[in-house]
Design an enzyme around this catalytic site. Structure first.
Site, short mmCIF file in Angstrom:
data_model
loop_
_atom_site.label_atom_id
_atom_site.label_comp_id
_atom_site.label_asym_id
_atom_site.label_seq_id
_atom_site.Cartn_x
_atom_site.Cartn_y
_atom_site.Cartn_z
N LYS A 43 0.81 -1.22 0.00
CA LYS A 43 0.00 0.00 0.00
C LYS A 43 0.85 1.27 0.00
O LYS A 43 0.48 2.26 -0.64
CB LYS A 43 -0.97 0.01 1.18
N THR A 44 1.98 1.25 0.72
CA THR A 44 2.84 2.44 0.72
C THR A 44 3.42 2.67 -0.68
O THR A 44 3.56 3.81 -1.13
CB THR A 44 3.98 2.28 1.74
N ASP A 62 -3.87 7.47 4.30
CA ASP A 62 -3.42 6.10 4.58
C ASP A 62 -4.14 5.58 5.84
O ASP A 62 -4.61 6.36 6.66
CB ASP A 62 -1.90 6.12 4.80
N GLU A 63 -4.21 4.26 5.99
CA GLU A 63 -4.83 3.61 7.16
C GLU A 63 -6.22 4.19 7.44
O GLU A 63 -6.58 4.50 8.58
CB GLU A 63 -3.93 3.78 8.40
N GLN A 86 -7.85 -4.89 9.42
CA GLN A 86 -6.79 -4.45 10.32
C GLN A 86 -7.23 -3.28 11.20
O GLN A 86 -6.40 -2.52 11.70
CB GLN A 86 -5.55 -4.06 9.52
#
Length: 730
Positions: free
Chosen positions: A32-33, A220-221, A251
């Site tokens: 993902k990064t 992100d996240e 997650q």
């Protein structure tokens, strides 16, 4: 750039999508990064978006720094213009520019958890509570609960906290807490988000100005976003703004902090035409590890379905162990680590992480690691910026920026000792309050001609201190000298290094921590990470546990929450017992919703492993559970069965092989072991005579003493002995 050369099919689709609203469901280890950094590169290089028109949000400073570094390596022309930061860092920057709208200065102080606790404690004491009263912790939880929802005292009705046993008292302390924050020109972490939203809600022209600054917002996240953060995002969106979020509902492990995974799961209900792209090719773990993780998480219902796969081989099997007790479990883990070292000449202890649900579980393990001479470090303990000496120095620095910061002044007023007792300090505080000054301001005002109950010697000492601070404030404002050297002189002149030298046991190490803090300022200036000292001081308050993980050859011990986002070749998960993991209290309080989060937490733990995954539990009696422990339900759900009874594992039993570094230290055992039974008469050196009522796990005696009632005593403790009765002599 040839993006197709560096990305798989789904990653490329995610990077080059033209949709305005994009939801990337990125499984663990799916890159993902990489997708985020290449997306930033694509926007700038291919679509011609100016870097400063993009806002990227990460959840830790460490993640933000990594994303920024990787993007700048892809797009060197963007160096210095990228806005990649955490929510809190963005809000701190926003408020430096806009806090005047709510009558706050740009130099406001940020209070962290320790500062909050000090302030609440001071307020509680002022309200007549003892210094260690439980109301302090209850109030902190009370404040955190409502502020995470973006609420303040004026927003909360009495009926909202009627369920709380100390609701009325906590509310009163909260009101006083908010007044104290305002008078100190201070904000806590939750305020950063709440005050930013307040300004964006109440001042349309400010909202219009800031929303026009960004054409693209990337987050992100996103599964860890809470409602307050989500409100902020929507304030920054215009009808034409592109929103690009990356996350994984499987997650979501921070709902206790307010994370709301439904924001990601139900995103298509909020934004029209959302495009969803699922990244499920894993580049981290073996297929055996992924199979167990997939089977485990499939028992959750509130999720976006996906199965992780890898093009790598199946790898070695997952190893699980059901230990006799916690000590046996700890020895087994040490044995496996040593086995890895023996088998692999390139082995490094840094390749190993031991994860656990709760911090208390490390007790037996840490003792075993010491005995087996295995170097280790525990993360989630005392963080660098939370160490006493670092907090002290930061308090000194904060005071030369903010004269109203009473919490910082209270911290340092007697460090080093200046003869300021509790009564003297109360007098100072009362006089300052009566004159409507902060403590610092009052001492500047209090010359020899002003009436005061303070002794002249105390007045002279404290006035000398604040005048010294004022001289350093002017030197820093002048900007004529190296900031780090001015700060080093400042710390020395207030006598702090001399104070540390009096600590014969830890003084040198503590002084090194202070020097490291000054080095941090030097490095930050050198790298251009801030433009003003105020900005540096605000930013360092935002660091998290993960930001402090350093290099070194040692086994890493941490909770699963801290391990989020990390990966290791070899991962051990200990304490996999029902009631422990999944956690009994969480499930009892939250039911099936909490159980799903516990399962997600285990899923995160499993997917930290790259090559080898070791899972262990024990079956001894537990004080916490008040019964014998049984293996976690997660073993069965992950389709992981235990080997046959008595079968040993990969690297042998619990006796570690010899290494050049030495053998495990032998445990100290009692020369003669007493075999107790219920009904035995015991004699204790302190409690006297008693009768054994119960034997717990062969190690603990529940004895009813004639004079002291029921006590629980270690069965082999030297202070207790069995009385020889007539029947024993026959």
């Amino acid at each position: 750039m040839d993006f197709a050369k560096h990305l798989n099919e789904k990653q490329l689709e995610a990077v080059e999508t033209a949709s305005q609203y994009v939801r990337i469901v990125a499984g663990a280890g799916s890159g993902k990064t990489r997708v985020l950094t290449y997306r930033l590169s694509y926007l700038i290089e291919e679509l011609g978006v100016e870097p400063w028109r993009i806002l990227a949000i990460a959840f830790t400073n460490k993640a933000a720094k990594e994303m920024k570094t990787r993007t700048e390596s892809l797009v060197p022309s963007a160096v210095g213009n990228l806005k990649i930061m955490t929510f809190h860092a963005f809000c701190a920057r926003f408020l430096r520019e806009e806090a005047h709208n709510i009558a706050y200065p740009s130099y406001f102080t940020i209070y962290d958890e320790d500062d909050q606790k000090r302030l609440v404690k001071a307020i509680a004491v002022n309200h007549g509570y003892p210094k260690r009263d439980a109301i302090i912790g209850q109030t902190l939880d009370f404040i955190g609960h409502y502020k995470t929802l973006g609420l303040y005292p004026s927003d909360v009705d009495k009926k909202d906290y009627a369920f709380h046993p100390m609701g009325k008292e906590c509310y009163e302390l909260w009101v006083a807490y908010e007044k104290a924050l305002a008078s100190a020109d201070a904000l806590d972490f939750d305020d950063l988000l709440a005050k930013t939203n307040l300004i964006l809600r109440e001042f349309p022209e400010v909202k219009d100005k800031w929303s026009k600054r960004f054409d693209h917002i990337l987050i992100d996240e996103f599964q860890d976003t809470n409602d307050v953060q989500y409100e902020l995002v929507n304030h920054l969106l215009r009808p034409s703004t592109c929103l690009y979020v990356v996350g994984d509902p499987d997650q979501t492990i921070y709902t206790w902090r307010g994370a709301n995974q439904d924001i990601l799961i139900q995103m298509e209900k909020k934004y029209r035409g959302v495009e969803t792209i699922i990244l499920n090719q894993n580049y981290r773990s073996t297929q055996n590890i992924l199979n167990a993780a997939n089977k485990l998480i499939s028992h959750n219902h509130n999720r976006i379905k996906k199965d992780l796969f890898t093009k790598a081989d199946d790898g070695v099997r997952i190893v699980q162990y059901n230990a006799i007790n916690d000590d046996d479990e700890a020895k087994w883990i040490c044995n496996q680590i040593i086995g890895l070292k023996v088998k692999d000449k390139d082995f490094s202890y840094t390749d190993v992480a031991v994860l656990y649900r709760s911090a208390y579980l490390t007790r037996s393990l840490e003792r075993a690691l010491v005995n087996y001479r295995i170097p280790y470090v525990v993360y989630g303990g005392i963080r660098f910026y939370s160490r006493q000496e670092v907090k002290d120095v930061l308090a000194y620095w904060r005071l030369i920026l903010n004269q109203k910061d009473d919490i910082s002044f209270e911290r340092i007023v007697n460090v080093p000792r200046r003869g300021i007792g509790d009564k003297t300090f109360e007098t100072l505080r009362d006089e300052a309050k009566a004159n409507e000054y902060s403590l610092y301001e009052y001492l500047l005002y209090l010359d020899d001609d002003k009436p005061s109950e303070l002794r002249r010697s105390v007045r002279a000492t404290l006035r000398e201190l604040v005048l010294l601070m004022e001289s350093y404030r002017k030197r820093i404002e002048a900007g004529l000298e190296a900031l780090s050297e001015v700060l080093r002189e400042y710390v020395k002149e207030v006598g702090y290094f001399e104070y540390l030298s009096d600590d014969e046991e830890n003084g040198e190490e503590r002084a090194e921590n202070v020097h490291q803090l000054i080095q941090d300022v030097y490095n930050a200036v050198k790298q251009g990470e801030f433009t003003t000292f105020e900005e540096y001081m605000q930013n360092i308050t935002l660091y998290t546990m993960q930001d402090e993980i350093k290099s070194g050859d040692y086994v890493t011990l941490m909770t699963v929450h801290v391990a989020k986002g990390l990966e290791y070749p070899n991962v051990f998960v200990l304490g996999l017992n029902d009631g422990v993991f999944p956690n009994n209290r969480s499930v009892m309080e939250g039911g099936s919703i909490a159980l799903e989060e516990e399962r997600r937490l285990a899923y995160v733990a499993f997917t930290r492993a790259e090559h080898r995954l070791f899972l262990s539990c024990s079956n001894e009696y537990s004080y916490i559970l008040d019964g014998r422990k049984v293996p976690s339900m997660f073993f069965k759900e992950a389709d992981l069965a235990f080997p046959e009874t008595g079968k040993r594992f990969e690297f042998g039993g619990t006796k570690a092989p010899k290494l050049p570094t030495g053998e495990p230290l032998p445990p100290k055992e009692r020369a003669t072991k007493i075999m107790w039974k219920v009904g035995d008469i015991a004699n204790h050196k302190v409690f006297g005579r008693g009768i054994v009522q119960k034997i717990i796990d062969e190690t603990i005696l529940e004895i009813k003493f004639d004079q002291y009632g029921i006590k629980k005593i270690m069965a082999q403790h030297p202070s207790v002995e069995r009385v020889v009765r007539e029947g024993d002599l026959s």
